[in-house]
Design a protein around this motif. Structure first.
Motif, PDB file in Angstrom:
ATOM      1  N   ARG A 137       0.822  -1.209   0.000  1.00  0.00           N
ATOM      2  CA  ARG A 137       0.000   0.000   0.000  1.00  0.00           C
ATOM      3  C   ARG A 137       0.855   1.258   0.000  1.00  0.00           C
ATOM      4  O   ARG A 137       0.429   2.298  -0.524  1.00  0.00           O
ATOM      5  CB  ARG A 137      -0.915   0.009   1.227  1.00  0.00           C
ATOM      6  CG  ARG A 137      -1.978  -1.070   1.220  1.00  0.00           C
ATOM      7  CD  ARG A 137      -2.928  -0.892   2.396  1.00  0.00           C
ATOM      8  NE  ARG A 137      -3.809  -2.030   2.550  1.00  0.00           N
ATOM      9  CZ  ARG A 137      -4.976  -2.169   1.902  1.00  0.00           C
ATOM     10  NH1 ARG A 137      -5.360  -1.213   1.057  1.00  0.00           N
ATOM     11  NH2 ARG A 137      -5.729  -3.229   2.094  1.00  0.00           N
ATOM     12  N   THR A 140       1.065   1.843  -3.729  1.00  0.00           N
ATOM     13  CA  THR A 140      -0.168   2.124  -4.472  1.00  0.00           C
ATOM     14  C   THR A 140      -0.835   3.419  -4.024  1.00  0.00           C
ATOM     15  O   THR A 140      -1.648   3.979  -4.759  1.00  0.00           O
ATOM     16  CB  THR A 140      -1.153   0.958  -4.336  1.00  0.00           C
ATOM     17  OG1 THR A 140      -1.424   0.714  -2.936  1.00  0.00           O
ATOM     18  CG2 THR A 140      -0.575  -0.306  -4.949  1.00  0.00           C
ATOM     19  N   CYS A 146       4.593   5.146  -8.227  1.00  0.00           N
ATOM     20  CA  CYS A 146       4.232   4.020  -9.104  1.00  0.00           C
ATOM     21  C   CYS A 146       4.570   4.336 -10.552  1.00  0.00           C
ATOM     22  O   CYS A 146       5.096   3.483 -11.276  1.00  0.00           O
ATOM     23  CB  CYS A 146       2.747   3.711  -8.966  1.00  0.00           C
ATOM     24  SG  CYS A 146       2.292   2.917  -7.410  1.00  0.00           S
ATOM     25  N   ALA A 155      -2.295   1.832 -10.560  1.00  0.00           N
ATOM     26  CA  ALA A 155      -1.959   0.620  -9.807  1.00  0.00           C
ATOM     27  C   ALA A 155      -2.777   0.563  -8.522  1.00  0.00           C
ATOM     28  O   ALA A 155      -2.902   1.561  -7.798  1.00  0.00           O
ATOM     29  CB  ALA A 155      -0.470   0.593  -9.486  1.00  0.00           C
ATOM     30  N   VAL A 156      -3.357  -0.594  -8.237  1.00  0.00           N
ATOM     31  CA  VAL A 156      -4.189  -0.767  -7.041  1.00  0.00           C
ATOM     32  C   VAL A 156      -3.582  -1.871  -6.181  1.00  0.00           C
ATOM     33  O   VAL A 156      -2.914  -2.777  -6.675  1.00  0.00           O
ATOM     34  CB  VAL A 156      -5.645  -1.113  -7.402  1.00  0.00           C
ATOM     35  CG1 VAL A 156      -6.293   0.032  -8.150  1.00  0.00           C
ATOM     36  CG2 VAL A 156      -5.710  -2.399  -8.242  1.00  0.00           C
ATOM     37  N   PHE A 157      -3.846  -1.762  -4.896  1.00  0.00           N
ATOM     38  CA  PHE A 157      -3.301  -2.752  -3.972  1.00  0.00           C
ATOM     39  C   PHE A 157      -4.026  -4.089  -4.126  1.00  0.00           C
ATOM     40  O   PHE A 157      -5.245  -4.141  -4.262  1.00  0.00           O
ATOM     41  CB  PHE A 157      -3.444  -2.253  -2.536  1.00  0.00           C
ATOM     42  CG  PHE A 157      -3.039  -3.278  -1.513  1.00  0.00           C
ATOM     43  CD1 PHE A 157      -1.704  -3.564  -1.275  1.00  0.00           C
ATOM     44  CD2 PHE A 157      -4.007  -3.984  -0.800  1.00  0.00           C
ATOM     45  CE1 PHE A 157      -1.328  -4.512  -0.351  1.00  0.00           C
ATOM     46  CE2 PHE A 157      -3.647  -4.931   0.136  1.00  0.00           C
ATOM     47  CZ  PHE A 157      -2.304  -5.199   0.368  1.00  0.00           C
TER      48      PHE A 157
END
Length: 412
Positions: A137, A140, A146, A155-157
């Motif tokens: 996290r 992200t 990122c 970008a997502v966790f």
């Protein structure tokens, strides 16, 4: 290499990829773009760096080729998919995915990069068929960081069990089938992963903590509380599979669990015959299965540790010196290809030439040595070696000058 040739838009990166994979299979004490380029006979590392950073080729398409290659040659109707993560200790904060986190490689919290792998394990052999980088996290939540690392601002966790689910579904969606999945407590403790496997009709034997609460017809109990209630005759001595020193024998017991959804749910308990230490597994199967099947599946989890050991010890899976995500994904994909080659040759050699009784079967280490000795060991003259010595010293001098140079504004 012919399997992945079509993934390259130009002949130059295709040929360089071949040299890169051979370099990963070499006996270099340390593997990175510099050492591999010198080993391959190139004058500078720029070409190898270009292959990882900017050349036009699709690493995910090559990953699919690796998966097809592994399944074709190691195919087993009783194969198991094993999910696990491994960490690489890294310095600094700019390498993609790096933060202070626990890694089993060091056995403690370290500045490290962690990736989740999917390993296909059958009777003929085992090799990684997929990989996903764990992006914490702390990354992200920072779109600029990122973007600089090549991840993209969107970008997502995703937690490690979610990465495992994505890889398993990708394997199944490619048209392959396995009956079982296994993994450690990180994955066994995740209800979403277990539900996704049950929905796809896949059996699992996933480790859980002793404090995990499970539902039985008599109520909900901790796993260790149920184990304490087992009578002596409930335990059976069974092998979890053959290891380096022979069969791994443990005492095993199984308890039926309750559940509203279709399928059979059980708690599998393993007891060490020397220390009496207990381990616990949540199990699910579409149809009832014997205890020996659950034990065999649980024992398959050791295959991922052997895969990591070979990948890091022989192939340099963890020796990359890259910071950005595109370069990382290309390095590990080519390393997976190199390891798959050793695993397939080993399986074919065992099947065709079992060998005399006074010799152990060929190992990946021995296959690598023979392959290098008879097929690919490069021979370079003294001028090549001296040229690389000059290049390294010149590059280091530039770096040293840049590091120690004072800012212009500070000059008198």
């Amino acid at each position: 290499m012919g399997r992945i040739a079509g993934r390259f838009a130009r002949v130059e990166p295709r040929r360089r990829a071949r040299e890169f994979v051979l370099g990963l299979l070499s006996d270099l004490p340390r593997k990175n773009c510099w050492t591999i380029a010198e080993w391959a006979g190139e004058k500078t590392p720029h070409g190898m760096q270009h292959l990882l950073c900017r050349a036009s080729w699709d690493a995910n398409a090559v990953r699919d080729d690796v998966r097809e290659y592994v399944v074709e040659h190691l195919h087993d109707e009783a194969a198991v998919l094993v999910v696990d993560e491994t960490g690489d200790v890294k310095k600094g904060t700019r390498t993609v995915g790096v933060q202070r986190q626990y890694t089993g490689t060091a056995g403690r919290i370290e500045n490290s990069q962690v990736a989740v792998y999917l390993v296909y394990a059958g009777a003929r052999g085992y090799a990684a068929v997929d990989r996903e980088l764990y992006v914490p996290r702390s990354w992200t939540c920072d779109p600029d960081r990122c973007r600089a690392a090549g991840l993209g601002e969107d970008a997502v966790f995703a937690a490690k069990p979610e990465l495992a689910r994505v890889m398993i579904e990708r394997f199944l969606d490619a048209g392959h089938w396995v009956g079982w999945v296994t993994g450690d407590e990180v994955y066994g403790g995740n209800p979403k992963l277990r539900a996704a496997l049950e929905e796809r009709g896949i059996g699992y034997v996933l480790a859980v903590a002793c404090s995990a609460e499970v539902a039985t017809e008599a109520g909900t109990f901790r796993a260790d509380a149920l184990a304490a209630k087992l009578p002596r005759h409930a335990w059976q001595k069974l092998s979890a599979g053959r290891g380096a020193k022979g069969h791994r024998f443990y005492d095993w017991a199984v308890i039926d669990l309750a559940g509203a959804a279709p399928g059979h749910r059980q708690l599998l308990i393993r007891r060490n015959r020397s220390t009496s230490e207990l381990a616990y597994y949540r199990c699910h199967s579409v149809q009832p299965v014997p205890l020996s099947t659950l034990v065999r599946t649980a024992g398959s989890r050791w295959r991922v540790e052997e895969t990591f050991q070979t990948g890091k010890g022989l192939i340099g899976l963890d020796e990359h010196q890259v910071r950005r995500y595109p370069s990382w994904i290309r390095w590990v994909t080519l390393a997976m290809l190199a390891h798959a080659f050793l695993a397939v040759v080993r399986a074919d050699e065992h099947a065709r030439r079992p060998g005399p009784h006074d010799l152990i079967p060929l190992t990946c280490n021995e296959i690598q040595r023979q392959f290098l000795a008879f097929a690919v060991r490069p021979l370079h003259d003294l001028a090549h070696r001296l040229g690389w010595s000059d290049w390294r010293r010149r590059h280091q001098a530039r770096s040293q000058t840049s590091h120690y140079r004072r800012p212009t504004s500070s000059q008198p």
